[in-house]
Motif scaffolding. Sequence first.
Motif, PDB file in Angstrom:
ATOM      1  N   ILE A 130       0.842  -1.195   0.000  1.00  0.00           N
ATOM      2  CA  ILE A 130       0.000   0.000   0.000  1.00  0.00           C
ATOM      3  C   ILE A 130       0.876   1.244   0.000  1.00  0.00           C
ATOM      4  CG2 ILE A 130      -1.798   1.297   1.212  1.00  0.00           C
ATOM      5  CD1 ILE A 130      -2.651  -1.318   2.516  1.00  0.00           C
ATOM      6  N   GLN A 131       0.593   2.137  -0.920  1.00  0.00           N
ATOM      7  CA  GLN A 131       1.294   3.416  -1.003  1.00  0.00           C
ATOM      8  C   GLN A 131       0.260   4.533  -1.191  1.00  0.00           C
ATOM      9  OE1 GLN A 131       3.911   2.961  -4.380  1.00  0.00           O
ATOM     10  NE2 GLN A 131       5.464   1.851  -3.212  1.00  0.00           N
ATOM     11  N   PHE A 132       0.666   5.742  -0.890  1.00  0.00           N
ATOM     12  CA  PHE A 132      -0.173   6.890  -1.221  1.00  0.00           C
ATOM     13  C   PHE A 132       0.715   8.086  -1.534  1.00  0.00           C
ATOM     14  CE2 PHE A 132       0.316   7.237   3.391  1.00  0.00           C
ATOM     15  CZ  PHE A 132       0.550   8.590   3.590  1.00  0.00           C
ATOM     16  N   GLU A 147       0.040   7.047  12.905  1.00  0.00           N
ATOM     17  CA  GLU A 147       0.664   5.960  13.658  1.00  0.00           C
ATOM     18  C   GLU A 147      -0.138   4.672  13.624  1.00  0.00           C
ATOM     19  OE1 GLU A 147       0.983   7.771  17.501  1.00  0.00           O
ATOM     20  OE2 GLU A 147       2.919   8.730  17.013  1.00  0.00           O
ATOM     21  N   SER A 148      -1.406   4.768  13.243  1.00  0.00           N
ATOM     22  CA  SER A 148      -2.247   3.570  13.205  1.00  0.00           C
ATOM     23  C   SER A 148      -3.323   3.723  12.146  1.00  0.00           C
ATOM     24  CB  SER A 148      -2.883   3.316  14.573  1.00  0.00           C
ATOM     25  OG  SER A 148      -3.749   4.382  14.929  1.00  0.00           O
ATOM     26  N   ILE A 149      -3.778   2.587  11.646  1.00  0.00           N
ATOM     27  CA  ILE A 149      -4.927   2.534  10.746  1.00  0.00           C
ATOM     28  C   ILE A 149      -5.863   1.489  11.344  1.00  0.00           C
ATOM     29  CG2 ILE A 149      -5.759   1.955   8.432  1.00  0.00           C
ATOM     30  CD1 ILE A 149      -3.139   2.954   7.317  1.00  0.00           C
ATOM     31  N   GLY A 150      -7.021   1.941  11.794  1.00  0.00           N
ATOM     32  CA  GLY A 150      -7.889   1.048  12.557  1.00  0.00           C
ATOM     33  C   GLY A 150      -7.183   0.667  13.847  1.00  0.00           C
ATOM     34  N   LYS A 151      -7.123  -0.631  14.099  1.00  0.00           N
ATOM     35  CA  LYS A 151      -6.458  -1.122  15.309  1.00  0.00           C
ATOM     36  C   LYS A 151      -5.005  -1.496  15.060  1.00  0.00           C
ATOM     37  CE  LYS A 151     -10.752  -2.922  17.315  1.00  0.00           C
ATOM     38  NZ  LYS A 151     -11.455  -4.121  17.837  1.00  0.00           N
ATOM     39  N   ALA A 152      -4.554  -1.332  13.829  1.00  0.00           N
ATOM     40  CA  ALA A 152      -3.199  -1.763  13.469  1.00  0.00           C
ATOM     41  C   ALA A 152      -2.201  -0.618  13.616  1.00  0.00           C
ATOM     42  CB  ALA A 152      -3.175  -2.283  12.033  1.00  0.00           C
ATOM     43  N   THR A 153      -1.099  -0.899  14.283  1.00  0.00           N
ATOM     44  CA  THR A 153       0.009   0.053  14.329  1.00  0.00           C
ATOM     45  C   THR A 153       0.742  -0.002  12.997  1.00  0.00           C
ATOM     46  OG1 THR A 153       0.272  -0.222  16.715  1.00  0.00           O
ATOM     47  CG2 THR A 153       2.149   0.657  15.513  1.00  0.00           C
ATOM     48  N   VAL A 154       1.015   1.158  12.419  1.00  0.00           N
ATOM     49  CA  VAL A 154       1.669   1.201  11.109  1.00  0.00           C
ATOM     50  C   VAL A 154       2.889   2.105  11.177  1.00  0.00           C
ATOM     51  CG1 VAL A 154      -0.543   0.828   9.926  1.00  0.00           C
ATOM     52  CG2 VAL A 154       0.306   3.161  10.257  1.00  0.00           C
ATOM     53  N   HIS A 155       3.752   1.930  10.193  1.00  0.00           N
ATOM     54  CA  HIS A 155       4.926   2.782  10.056  1.00  0.00           C
ATOM     55  C   HIS A 155       4.964   3.306   8.625  1.00  0.00           C
ATOM     56  CE1 HIS A 155       6.505   1.506  13.965  1.00  0.00           C
ATOM     57  NE2 HIS A 155       6.142   0.277  13.629  1.00  0.00           N
ATOM     58  N   LEU A 156       5.316   4.570   8.475  1.00  0.00           N
ATOM     59  CA  LEU A 156       5.401   5.187   7.161  1.00  0.00           C
ATOM     60  C   LEU A 156       6.844   5.306   6.722  1.00  0.00           C
ATOM     61  CD1 LEU A 156       2.934   8.219   6.941  1.00  0.00           C
ATOM     62  CD2 LEU A 156       2.653   5.908   6.055  1.00  0.00           C
ATOM     63  N   PHE A 157       7.066   5.048   5.421  1.00  0.00           N
ATOM     64  CA  PHE A 157       8.390   5.224   4.841  1.00  0.00           C
ATOM     65  C   PHE A 157       8.244   6.033   3.564  1.00  0.00           C
ATOM     66  CE2 PHE A 157       8.610   1.311   7.290  1.00  0.00           C
ATOM     67  CZ  PHE A 157       9.781   1.498   8.034  1.00  0.00           C
ATOM     68  N   GLU A 158       8.992   7.120   3.475  1.00  0.00           N
ATOM     69  CA  GLU A 158       8.975   7.893   2.237  1.00  0.00           C
ATOM     70  C   GLU A 158       9.877   7.212   1.218  1.00  0.00           C
ATOM     71  OE1 GLU A 158       9.182  12.490   0.606  1.00  0.00           O
ATOM     72  OE2 GLU A 158       9.497  12.065   2.735  1.00  0.00           O
ATOM     73  N   LYS A 159       9.358   7.041   0.013  1.00  0.00           N
ATOM     74  CA  LYS A 159      10.060   6.314  -1.039  1.00  0.00           C
ATOM     75  C   LYS A 159      10.394   7.247  -2.203  1.00  0.00           C
ATOM     76  CE  LYS A 159       9.615   2.009   0.608  1.00  0.00           C
ATOM     77  NZ  LYS A 159      10.701   1.033   0.747  1.00  0.00           N
ATOM     78  N   PRO A 160      11.459   6.956  -2.940  1.00  0.00           N
ATOM     79  CA  PRO A 160      11.734   7.731  -4.155  1.00  0.00           C
ATOM     80  C   PRO A 160      10.680   7.442  -5.221  1.00  0.00           C
ATOM     81  CG  PRO A 160      13.293   5.912  -3.941  1.00  0.00           C
ATOM     82  CD  PRO A 160      12.506   5.948  -2.670  1.00  0.00           C
ATOM     83  N   PRO A 161      10.441   8.372  -6.137  1.00  0.00           N
ATOM     84  CA  PRO A 161       9.370   8.223  -7.126  1.00  0.00           C
ATOM     85  C   PRO A 161       9.453   6.942  -7.955  1.00  0.00           C
ATOM     86  CG  PRO A 161      10.272  10.448  -7.177  1.00  0.00           C
ATOM     87  CD  PRO A 161      11.154   9.657  -6.274  1.00  0.00           C
ATOM     88  N   GLU A 162      10.673   6.480  -8.228  1.00  0.00           N
ATOM     89  CA  GLU A 162      10.816   5.286  -9.070  1.00  0.00           C
ATOM     90  C   GLU A 162      10.340   4.009  -8.387  1.00  0.00           C
ATOM     91  OE1 GLU A 162      14.986   6.324  -7.444  1.00  0.00           O
ATOM     92  OE2 GLU A 162      13.246   7.381  -8.277  1.00  0.00           O
ATOM     93  N   ASN A 163      10.061   4.064  -7.078  1.00  0.00           N
ATOM     94  CA  ASN A 163       9.593   2.890  -6.338  1.00  0.00           C
ATOM     95  C   ASN A 163       8.071   2.769  -6.307  1.00  0.00           C
ATOM     96  OD1 ASN A 163      12.390   3.090  -5.529  1.00  0.00           O
ATOM     97  ND2 ASN A 163      11.920   1.694  -3.857  1.00  0.00           N
ATOM     98  N   ILE A 164       7.379   3.605  -7.050  1.00  0.00           N
ATOM     99  CA  ILE A 164       5.918   3.579  -7.019  1.00  0.00           C
ATOM    100  C   ILE A 164       5.378   2.318  -7.677  1.00  0.00           C
ATOM    101  CG2 ILE A 164       5.487   4.778  -9.221  1.00  0.00           C
ATOM    102  CD1 ILE A 164       3.375   6.438  -7.584  1.00  0.00           C
TER     103      ILE A 164
END
Length: 257
Positions: A130-132, A147-164
């Motif tokens: 999943i990306q946005f 920090e979370s989506i629903g009940k799930a703890t999540v972590h965000l990572f910024e990616k370079p454009p070529e990784n889309i």
Amino acid sequence: MNIYQHFRPEERDYIDQVMQWKNTVELQYAPKLTDFLDPREQHILKTIIGENGDVKYQLFGGWPGAERKRALLFPEYLVPVQEDFQISLFEIDYPKKFIKIEHPNVLGTLMSLGLKRGKFGDILVDDEQIQFLAAKEIGGYISTNLESIGKATVHLFEKPPENIISPKELWEEHELTVSSLRLDTVISGVYNLSRQKSQNYIAAGLVKVNWTQIESPAFVCEIGDMLSVRGHGRVRLSGIEGKTKKEKWRISVGRQK
């Protein structure tokens, strides 16, 4: 020429905004970057700005198949590059073995941060990845607060454009006849619902046309409209082929699989 006559009455405020952007670029002789626009807003902007004036435009949403895009309005001396659109790509890391996260979960969480929808671009889902996309100016705020989506703890990572990632959207084309182009009638035909049920969905605020909630069952649909009924998916009105001998409208629609 009255520009408003080419569009719907409820789009007047947005038309005024586009005209203001155009005037600002002309007066300041400097570029103007917008938030993310939905396809209907992009169409209106392209119509108003045109192709032959002193103010130019480009649209970019972070990847070639983007639905939501930022617009850059600029004087003719400028040659835009991708970085001018100020778009950040984020990937969501979450416990995939224990929970399933879908598009509505991500959108709902992003909106709960108190930011406008225009600050976010497409949400991309490919199996469990999943990306946005988001406006770069709010990247730090999102990273700190999501920090979370629903009940799930999540972590965000910024990616370079070529990784889309590039998820494939599949549309099935259908042809059908409807007694009129009223919203309740088209929804009834497209989703195989009773007219009463269609009207109930509209009254409950569950129906959108071109990403805007519509509350009038008499709203008249046009070619290019994107219709959605919550829980039933999206449909694009791709063609109006005329009337049958029984005075019904022949229409063609693309339905998202």
